[in-house]
Design a protein around this motif. Structure first.
Motif, PDB file in Angstrom:
ATOM      1  N   TYR A   1      35.640  35.047  30.706  1.00 56.97           N
ATOM      2  CA  TYR A   1      36.187  33.960  31.516  1.00 56.97           C
ATOM      3  C   TYR A   1      37.430  34.385  32.291  1.00 56.97           C
ATOM      4  O   TYR A   1      37.904  33.654  33.152  1.00 56.97           O
ATOM      5  CB  TYR A   1      36.492  32.755  30.628  1.00 56.97           C
ATOM      6  CG  TYR A   1      35.313  32.393  29.757  1.00 56.97           C
ATOM      7  CD1 TYR A   1      34.253  31.658  30.267  1.00 56.97           C
ATOM      8  CD2 TYR A   1      35.245  32.818  28.433  1.00 56.97           C
ATOM      9  CE1 TYR A   1      33.152  31.351  29.480  1.00 56.97           C
ATOM     10  CE2 TYR A   1      34.150  32.514  27.639  1.00 56.97           C
ATOM     11  CZ  TYR A   1      33.107  31.783  28.164  1.00 56.97           C
ATOM     12  OH  TYR A   1      32.009  31.495  27.394  1.00 56.97           O
TER      13      TYR A   1
ATOM     14  N   ASN B   1      34.371  42.829  35.754  1.00 58.45           N
ATOM     15  CA  ASN B   1      33.283  41.857  35.647  1.00 58.45           C
ATOM     16  C   ASN B   1      32.059  42.263  36.463  1.00 58.45           C
ATOM     17  O   ASN B   1      30.948  41.814  36.196  1.00 58.45           O
ATOM     18  CB  ASN B   1      33.759  40.484  36.122  1.00 58.45           C
ATOM     19  CG  ASN B   1      34.908  39.957  35.297  1.00 58.45           C
ATOM     20  OD1 ASN B   1      34.967  40.163  34.105  1.00 58.45           O
ATOM     21  ND2 ASN B   1      35.848  39.282  35.940  1.00 58.45           N
TER      22      ASN B   1
ATOM     23  N   VAL C   1      32.468  30.155  33.705  1.00 60.16           N
ATOM     24  CA  VAL C   1      32.108  31.244  34.598  1.00 60.16           C
ATOM     25  C   VAL C   1      30.681  31.072  35.097  1.00 60.16           C
ATOM     26  O   VAL C   1      29.810  30.561  34.385  1.00 60.16           O
ATOM     27  CB  VAL C   1      32.271  32.608  33.878  1.00 60.16           C
ATOM     28  CG1 VAL C   1      31.310  32.731  32.705  1.00 60.16           C
ATOM     29  CG2 VAL C   1      32.072  33.756  34.847  1.00 60.16           C
TER      30      VAL C   1
ATOM     31  N   ASN D   1      35.060  31.701  38.696  1.00 63.59           N
ATOM     32  CA  ASN D   1      35.803  31.438  37.463  1.00 63.59           C
ATOM     33  C   ASN D   1      36.458  30.075  37.567  1.00 63.59           C
ATOM     34  O   ASN D   1      37.424  29.898  38.322  1.00 63.59           O
ATOM     35  CB  ASN D   1      36.874  32.505  37.221  1.00 63.59           C
ATOM     36  CG  ASN D   1      36.288  33.823  36.769  1.00 63.59           C
ATOM     37  OD1 ASN D   1      36.019  34.693  37.579  1.00 63.59           O
ATOM     38  ND2 ASN D   1      36.076  33.965  35.479  1.00 63.59           N
TER      39      ASN D   1
ATOM     40  N   GLN E   1      39.421  36.531  35.108  1.00 63.09           N
ATOM     41  CA  GLN E   1      39.018  37.012  36.423  1.00 63.09           C
ATOM     42  C   GLN E   1      38.702  38.506  36.374  1.00 63.09           C
ATOM     43  O   GLN E   1      37.742  38.971  36.979  1.00 63.09           O
ATOM     44  CB  GLN E   1      40.105  36.742  37.447  1.00 63.09           C
ATOM     45  CG  GLN E   1      39.756  37.237  38.840  1.00 63.09           C
ATOM     46  CD  GLN E   1      40.954  37.248  39.761  1.00 63.09           C
ATOM     47  OE1 GLN E   1      42.013  36.742  39.430  1.00 63.09           O
ATOM     48  NE2 GLN E   1      40.791  37.849  40.920  1.00 63.09           N
TER      49      GLN E   1
END
Length: 702
Positions: free
Chosen positions: A115, A156, A255, A285, A117
Motif C-alpha cells: 500500500y 511496485n 491499492v 494508491n 507508493q
C-alpha cells in the motif's frame, strides 16, 4: 553427473520452469563454474520431473560486478545471488521487502507494504530514508532503474514471478557504474521461456493478483513474450489505535494496479542477439482520511512507461560486447482535498551504454561509456478550481567513460582488480515557484531561475582476492563512491508533512571512501560462512534539515560535512540433501564527524533510518512429491527518525511460513503467511504496518 578423464565433473541442475534449458556446473575439485545447455527429448522430460534445486550456495557465474561473466569465486567483493525459490519463500509482498529478508545488511523503508507508493533500499549502514534519494543502484537486466528526480526506484512496478536471479554486490560500485552505486548494486535478471503461464492469488484484506504470460517463436530467429498482471486490495487502517482514540482520526490505504509488457528477442547471429522490452504500469494508491465522521478520498497515482533495448554478443575471438539504451517516463499525481492541492509531475530518464570485454595475456579488460539524462516537470494546482500556483523544474545529465582490468597470478590463487571511472555531470534549467501560503521566501513566490551546476568525479577501485585453499578465500579492497543529489531535492518548493520544503540549488554530490575485507569459508561439505567487514568515510552526506523561521516550519536538504560508517556481516548457510538452513547477523554503526544545524553541533549523532542490528534465520525442506516448506524469521533493530536523534522507531521481528507444492507437471500451488504472530509495528514515524497477511496462490504452465 558425468566425469571425464581429467577429473572434471559435470552436473545438471534441472528445474521445471526452465523448459528448454538447464544449468550446467563444471567442477574441478571445489571450484565451480556455470553455464546453460539446451535440453531435448529425454533430458527435457527429466527436467520436468526434477525437484527444484537449492542453488543459493552454488558458485554461479555472475555478470554484475564487472559487467562481464565471471565465476563468483573470482569476484573481490561481497556478492549475493538470490534464486527464484528463495524469493518465493521469503517474507514480504514486494521485491524490496523480500530482499531485506534475504540479504544480510539490506534495509528497506516501506511502511505499509504493497500500500506504500514505493520503497527505498539501502545497505552497508547508509540511511534508508525515502526522501534523501537512493545510494544503491538498481538495474533491470543491466539497465538502471533509479530516477534522476527522486534518486529512488518504483519497486511496485517489479514483478518477482519473472525473475531468473538477483545479483547483489555490496560496497561502492561507482568505479564501473557511477552515481547511485555508492553503497552497492542490485541487478534483477529476468527470464524468458516458451509456453504459457496463468497465475492467481488471494489473501488478507481482500487482496488478489492475476497474471498471464505467453512466450513463443514467431520465426526461427524471433522470440516474442507478452505479459499482463493486476493487483487489487481493499487495504487496511494505517493509523495506530492510540492515535485513533486520542483525536478521532484514522487513515486507510488501498491499492489498484494494472501492468502489461512485451519482450522481443531477435537472434542477429550465432553469438549475438537484440532484445527489446516495453512495460506499462498504472498504479493507484488510495489514502482515505477520516476525522469525526468526515471522509476525504485522497490518492496518489503513478503511470509508468519503460522501454529498453540491448544488443549483445561475442566475437569469434571471444570478446564480449553490449550496446543498450533505456527510456522511462513516470506521470505522477497526488491529490489532498483538505488542502485543496493537486500535484502533477512528469519524471523522465533516458540514456545509453556501450561496453566491450576482452581477454589477452591472462587479463580480462572491460571498458565502456555511459550517458544519461533526467528531468522533472512539476506543477501544483488547486483541486477545486485548477488554479496554477507552483512549478518545480530541473534537468540533470551525466557522461562517463570507465575501464577495469582483472588478472590472476600464482596459478590462479591470487586475483588483482583495478578500475577507474570519470563522471562529468551537471544540473541545468532549474526553476522553482510557489505562491501558496505564508512564510514562503519572496524569491520563490516570484519564481526563481536556479543556478546551473557542473560536477566532476574520478572513482577508482583497487581490490584483491586470494585462495588460501579450496575451502578458504579472502578478498580486500578500497573503492571511491559518489552519489549526485536528486533533482526534486534541488528544485522542490511545497508543503510536505506540515512543513514548507525549500529548494537547495547548492546541493553537492555525496562522496565516499570505503575499505573492506571478507572471507568465504567452506569448513565442511554443504557449510558456507562468509563474514565481511567495512569502514566508510562519507563527505557532503545529504540529509533533511528541519528549522523554523518566525511562525513557519521549514525543511530543506543539505550536506553534512563528514560522516563515518563501519560494520560487519556474518551470513552462514548449510545444505544437506533436501534441507537448507541459513542465518545471518549484520551490525553497523554510523556517526556524524563534522556538521551542525542551526548553530548546534551534530557531531556524534547517528544517521537516520540506519538500524544497528539486523538478524535473520531460515529453514527450507523439500519433501517428496516436490513439496517445499520454508520458515523465515527476521529482526530489524531500533533506528532514529532524524539525524538530530530526537525520535526513534523501535525494533521489530517478523516470522513467515510458506508451503509450495508442484502437484503436477503443469500446476503449482502455494500458501504463505507473513508476520505470523501479527506484530503491529511502526516502520515509519506514523504509519502502522499491515500485520499478519495470508495468501494462497496457484500457477499453471502449459
Amino acid at each position: 553427473m558425468k566425469k571425464d578423464p581429467d577429473g572434471i565433473r559435470y552436473l545438471w541442475f534441472l528445474k521445471p520452469e526452465y523448459s528448454e534449458t538447464a544449468r550446467i556446473m563444471t567442477m574441478k575439485g571445489k571450484n565451480i563454474f556455470a553455464g546453460k545447455i539446451k535440453l531435448t527429448g529425454t533430458a527435457l522430460l527429466i527436467a520436468a520431473m526434477a525437484s527444484p534445486s537449492f542453488a543459493a550456495d552454488i558458485n554461479l557465474t555472475v555478470t554484475t560486478p564487472s559487467r562481464a561473466a565471471q565465476s563468483i569465486a573470482d569476484v573481490p567483493a561481497s556478492v549475493e545471488v538470490i534464486m527464484p525459490e528463495q524469493i518465493q519463500a521469503a517474507p514480504g509482498d514486494t521485491l524490496d521487502q523480500k530482499l531485506q529478508n534475504l540479504v544480510p545488511g539490506i534495509i528497506t523503508s516501506r511502511s505499509a507494504g504493497i500500500y506504500s507508493q514505493s520503497g527505498t533500499v539501502s545497505m552497508r549502514g547508509y540511511s534508508g530514508a525515502q526522501d534523501t534519494g537512493a545510494r544503491v543502484l538498481v538495474m533491470l537486466d543491466g539497465m538502471p532503474l533509479n530516477s534522476s528526480a527522486t534518486g529512488g526506484v518504483i519497486w511496485n512496478d517489479l514483478i518477482f514471478q519473472d525473475i531468473e536471479r538477483i545479483e547483489v554486490v555490496k560496497g561502492a560500485g561507482s568505479s564501473i557504474y557511477g552515481a547511485n552505486a555508492m553503497a552497492g548494486v542490485i541487478n534483477i535478471i529476468t527470464k524468458s521461456k516458451k509456453g504459457y503461464e496463468v497465475s492467481a492469488s488471494y489473501g488478507t484484506y481482500n487482496t488478489y493478483r492475476v497474471g498471464a504470460k505467453a512466450g513463443f517463436d514467431l520465426t526461427d530467429s524471433l522470440f516474442l513474450e507478452l505479459s499482463a498482471n493486476t493487483l487489487q486490495s481493499d487495504g487496511y487502517i494505517t493509523t495506530e489505535e492510540s492515535a485513533r482514540r486520542n483525536n478521532g482520526v484514522y487513515k486507510k490505504a488501498d491499492v489498484d494496479m494494472k501492468q502489461g509488457g512485451v519482450k522481443a528477442i531477435y537472434k542477429t547471429g550465432d553469438n549475438s542477439r537484440l532484445g527489446l522490452t516495453y512495460n506499462y504500469s498504472e498504479r493507484y494508491n488510495g489514502e482515505e482520511f477520516q476525522k469525526n465522521g468526515f471522509s476525504r478520498p485522497d490518492y496518489r497515482q503513478n503511470d509508468t512507461h519503460m522501454a529498453q533495448a540491448k544488443w549483445e554478443g561475442r566475437t569469434e575471438q571471444g570478446s564480449g560486447w553490449e550496446i543498450g539504451g533505456n527510456f522511462k517516463n513516470v506521470h505522477y499525481e497526488k491529490i489532498q482535498t483538505n488542502k485543496d492541492a493537486l500535484a502533477k509531475v512528469e519524471r523522465q530518464d533516458y540514456g545509453m551504454n556501450a561496453n566491450l570485454t576482452s581477454e589477452f595475456d591472462g587479463m580480462t579488460l572491460t571498458m565502456g561509456v555511459d550517458a544519461n539524462n533526467g528531468a522533472v516537470f512539476g506543477k501544483d494546482l488547486t483541486y477545486t478550481t485548477g488554479a496554477h500556483y507552483g512549478d518545480d523544474d530541473g534537468k540533470r545529465y551525466n557522461i562517463a567513460p570507465y575501464i577495469q582490468a582483472q588478472k590472476k597470478f600464482m596459478e590462479n590463487r591470487l586475483g588483482i582488480l583495478a578500475g577507474l571511472r570519470y563522471d562529468y555531470a551537471g544540473f541545468y534549467d532549474g526553476y522553482s515557484r510557489n505562491t501558496n501560503g505564508g512564510g514562503i521566501p519572496q524569491e520563490y513566490k516570484d519564481g526563481k531561475n536556479l543556478e546551473d551546476k557542473n560536477w566532476e568525479e574520478l572513482s577508482p577501485k583497487v581490490a584483491v582476492n586470494y585462495k588460501y585453499s579450496d575451502s578458504i578465500s579472502q578478498y580486500a579492497g578500497w573503492s571511491h563512491g559518489f552519489n549526485g543529489p536528486a533533482l526534486e531535492n534541488m528544485v522542490l518548493a511545497m508543503w510536505r508533512g506540515g512543513r514548507m520544503q525549500l529548494p537547495n540549488e547548492d546541493l553537492k554530490p555525496e562522496t565516499s571512501d570505503t575499505v573492506e575485507t571478507g572471507f568465504t569459508v567452506n569448513p565442511a561439505e554443504g557449510l558456507f560462512i562468509e563474514p565481511n567487514a567495512y569502514y566508510t568515510k562519507t563527505k557532503d552526506y545529504i540529509y533533511t534539515k528541519y528549522f523554523t523561521d518566525g511562525v513557519t516550519n521549514f525543511r530543506q536538504y543539505q550536506n553534512i560535512g563528514e560522516a563515518q560508517i563501519y560494520g560487519f556481516e556474518i551470513p552462514v548457510r548449510y545444505q544437506t540433501g533436501n534441507l537448507s538452513l541459513s542465518a545471518s547477523y549484520a551490525q553497523s554503526h554510523s556517526k556524524v564527524l563534522e556538521g551542525e544545524e542551526e548553530g548546534t553541533s551534530l557531531n556524534g549523532k547517528t544517521l537516520a533510518d540506519a538500524p544497528h542490528h539486523i538478524w535473520a534465520a531460515g529453514i527450507s525442506y523439500m519433501f517428496p512429491h516436490q513439496t517445499q516448506l520454508s520458515v523465515n524469521w527476521t529482526h530489524k533493530g531500533q533506528s532514529w527518525v532524524d539525524v538530530n536523534n530526537t525520535t526513534y522507531i523501535r525494533g521489530y521481528s517478523t516470522t513467515a511460513v510458506a508451503l509450495t507444492s508442484q502437484i503436477s507437471r503443469t500446476v503449482q500451488i502455494s500458501i504463505s503467511a507473513d508476520n505470523v504472530f501479527n506484530e503491529r509495528f511502526l516502520d515509519s514515524e506514523t504509519t502502522l504496518a499491515p500485520g499478519r497477511t495470508i495468501t494462497g496462490s496457484v500457477k499453471v504452465n502449459f
